[in-house]
Write a protein that holds these residues in place. Structure first.
Motif, PDB file in Angstrom:
ATOM      1  N   MET A  13       0.863  -1.194   0.000  1.00  0.00           N
ATOM      2  CA  MET A  13       0.000   0.000   0.000  1.00  0.00           C
ATOM      3  C   MET A  13       0.892   1.234   0.000  1.00  0.00           C
ATOM      4  O   MET A  13       1.267   1.753   1.059  1.00  0.00           O
ATOM      5  N   SER A  16      -0.313   7.400  -3.382  1.00  0.00           N
ATOM      6  CA  SER A  16      -1.650   7.930  -3.053  1.00  0.00           C
ATOM      7  C   SER A  16      -2.695   6.808  -3.015  1.00  0.00           C
ATOM      8  O   SER A  16      -3.612   6.837  -2.193  1.00  0.00           O
ATOM      9  N   ASP A  17      -2.530   5.783  -3.862  1.00  0.00           N
ATOM     10  CA  ASP A  17      -3.464   4.641  -3.788  1.00  0.00           C
ATOM     11  C   ASP A  17      -3.336   3.936  -2.446  1.00  0.00           C
ATOM     12  O   ASP A  17      -4.338   3.536  -1.834  1.00  0.00           O
ATOM     13  N   GLY A  18      -2.093   3.771  -2.011  1.00  0.00           N
ATOM     14  CA  GLY A  18      -1.847   3.115  -0.729  1.00  0.00           C
ATOM     15  C   GLY A  18      -2.442   3.903   0.422  1.00  0.00           C
ATOM     16  O   GLY A  18      -3.092   3.330   1.306  1.00  0.00           O
ATOM     17  N   ARG A  20      -4.919   5.918   0.322  1.00  0.00           N
ATOM     18  CA  ARG A  20      -6.392   5.776   0.258  1.00  0.00           C
ATOM     19  C   ARG A  20      -6.838   4.418   0.804  1.00  0.00           C
ATOM     20  O   ARG A  20      -7.852   4.306   1.486  1.00  0.00           O
ATOM     21  N   ALA A  21      -6.066   3.366   0.480  1.00  0.00           N
ATOM     22  CA  ALA A  21      -6.432   2.018   0.951  1.00  0.00           C
ATOM     23  C   ALA A  21      -6.343   1.951   2.481  1.00  0.00           C
ATOM     24  O   ALA A  21      -7.186   1.325   3.138  1.00  0.00           O
ATOM     25  N   GLN A  24      -9.217   3.953   3.898  1.00  0.00           N
ATOM     26  CA  GLN A  24     -10.462   3.180   3.743  1.00  0.00           C
ATOM     27  C   GLN A  24     -10.589   2.136   4.857  1.00  0.00           C
ATOM     28  O   GLN A  24     -11.668   1.944   5.434  1.00  0.00           O
ATOM     29  N   GLU A  44       2.888   7.134   4.228  1.00  0.00           N
ATOM     30  CA  GLU A  44       1.490   6.998   3.786  1.00  0.00           C
ATOM     31  C   GLU A  44       0.597   6.698   4.997  1.00  0.00           C
ATOM     32  O   GLU A  44      -0.513   7.222   5.128  1.00  0.00           O
ATOM     33  N   LEU A 223      -8.267  -4.649  -0.271  1.00  0.00           N
ATOM     34  CA  LEU A 223      -8.463  -3.349  -0.917  1.00  0.00           C
ATOM     35  C   LEU A 223      -9.946  -3.050  -1.069  1.00  0.00           C
ATOM     36  O   LEU A 223     -10.311  -2.035  -1.645  1.00  0.00           O
TER      37      LEU A 223
END
Ligand SMILES: NC(=O)c1ccc[n+]([C@@H]2O[C@H](COP(=O)([O-])OP(=O)(O)OC[C@H]3O[C@@H](n4cnc5c(N)ncnc54)[C@H](OP(=O)(O)O)[C@@H]3O)[C@@H](O)[C@H]2O)c1
Length: 267
Positions: A13, A16-18, A20-21, A24, A44, A223
């Motif tokens: 992760m 930026s995807d990490g 967000r994950a 979440q 992150e 995810l």
């Protein structure tokens, strides 16, 4: 300090995807996060935690010391960087990631440096990952009973690691299981599906409830919002004796994590 039952595993992760994950998972109710210095995602995690606005004292953050940081001076300096990146003064749990040393580092000196980090208030608890029975004995002999809060090891229905768990229990070391869902393979297992149907649960919930019933904390990743939320509900699921026996029968000694450069002489 009790080790929480449900950790989000954050390997992979990143960016930026990490972030967000991770956010979440926090939104879905995860309150314990597992990372490692080599995962390269501590910042992150720091950002996701701040963004979540969850009070720090409601969270539990664990990180694993990288093999390259096992020498005592490097270990302590690396923890300062981890604390900065994680945006926390005190990490909840710091573990040795792999019992591997390079250069003039030794496992004993790394363990002593970890104990020093705890004394200095850099981390609340210390632990180990991937420690064998002999290494757990070595750690307890060196630091005394109760010093090692947990040994994080691979455990899932296909690799139940019973000998190591029994020794850990005898030594007073709590066990945390990683890859508890066998990388998601358990979802299509007919035996687990049958138990899940009978108990009106999902296969992942059955596996998590099984691990919790054995006394383990769990590290899992997802995810997907729906998986994250459902997985946490395993806390309310109780497996009966029949289900526990069926789960025990799934053992096939199938280790999934065995990196040649890092793995010790497994038990
Ligand atoms: N200390 C160590 O040496 C060490 C070594 C390896 C791993 N770890 C830790 O363990 C963590 C977890 O490892 P992992 O992600 O490989 O294994 P895992 O948690 O066993 O499996 C993750 C997989 O399970 C799927 N999954 C999650 N919930 C599900 C559900 N309810 N139904 C169906 N599938 C589901 C996920 O897919 P979806 O995304 O689709 O849900 C994902 O593909 C790592 O992130 C790391 O923190 C530690």
């Amino acid at each position: 300090m009790p080790i929480p039952p449900f950790f989000l595993g954050t390997f992979g992760m990143k960016g930026s995807d990490g972030r967000r994950a991770i956010l979440q998972a926090l939104e879905c109710g995860f309150r314990a996060l597992d990372t490692g210095q080599v995962y390269d995602n501590e910042s992150e995690i720091g950002h996701a935690v701040v963004e979540s606005a969850i009070p720090r004292d409601q969270l539990f953050i664990a990180t694993n010391i990288a093999v390259d940081n096992m020498a005592p001076d490097r270990l302590l300096a690396s923890l300062d960087r981890s604390r900065d990146d994680l945006q926390t003064d005190c990490i909840d749990l710091t573990l040795i990631h792999w019992p591997v040393v390079r250069g003039d580092a030794t496992i004993c000196r790394a363990l002593e440096a970890l104990a020093l980090a705890r004394q200095r208030g850099l981390t609340r608890a210390i632990g180990v990952s991937n420690f064998t029975i002999a290494l757990m004995h070595q750690a307890v002999d060196l630091l005394g009973p109760g010093a090692i809060a947990t040994n994080q090891i691979e455990i899932h229905p296909y690799f139940q690691n019973r000998k190591v768990v029994e020794s850990a229990t005898a030594l007073g070391i709590h066990t945390t299981s990683f890859k508890t869902l066998a990388k998601g393979r358990i979802a299509s297992d007919p035996t687990i599906q049958r138990i899940a149907q009978r108990l009106q649960a999902t296969p992942a919930q059955v596996v998590l409830a099984w691990a919790l019933a054995l006394g383990h904390s769990t590290v899992t990743s997802s995810l997907r919002r729906e998986h994250l939320a459902l997985n946490l509900r395993a806390a309310a699921l109780r497996l009966d004796a029949e289900a526990m026996a069926d789960m025990a029968g799934l053992e096939r000694h199938e280790r999934l994590t065995n990196p040649a450069a890092l793995a010790p002489a497994w038990d």
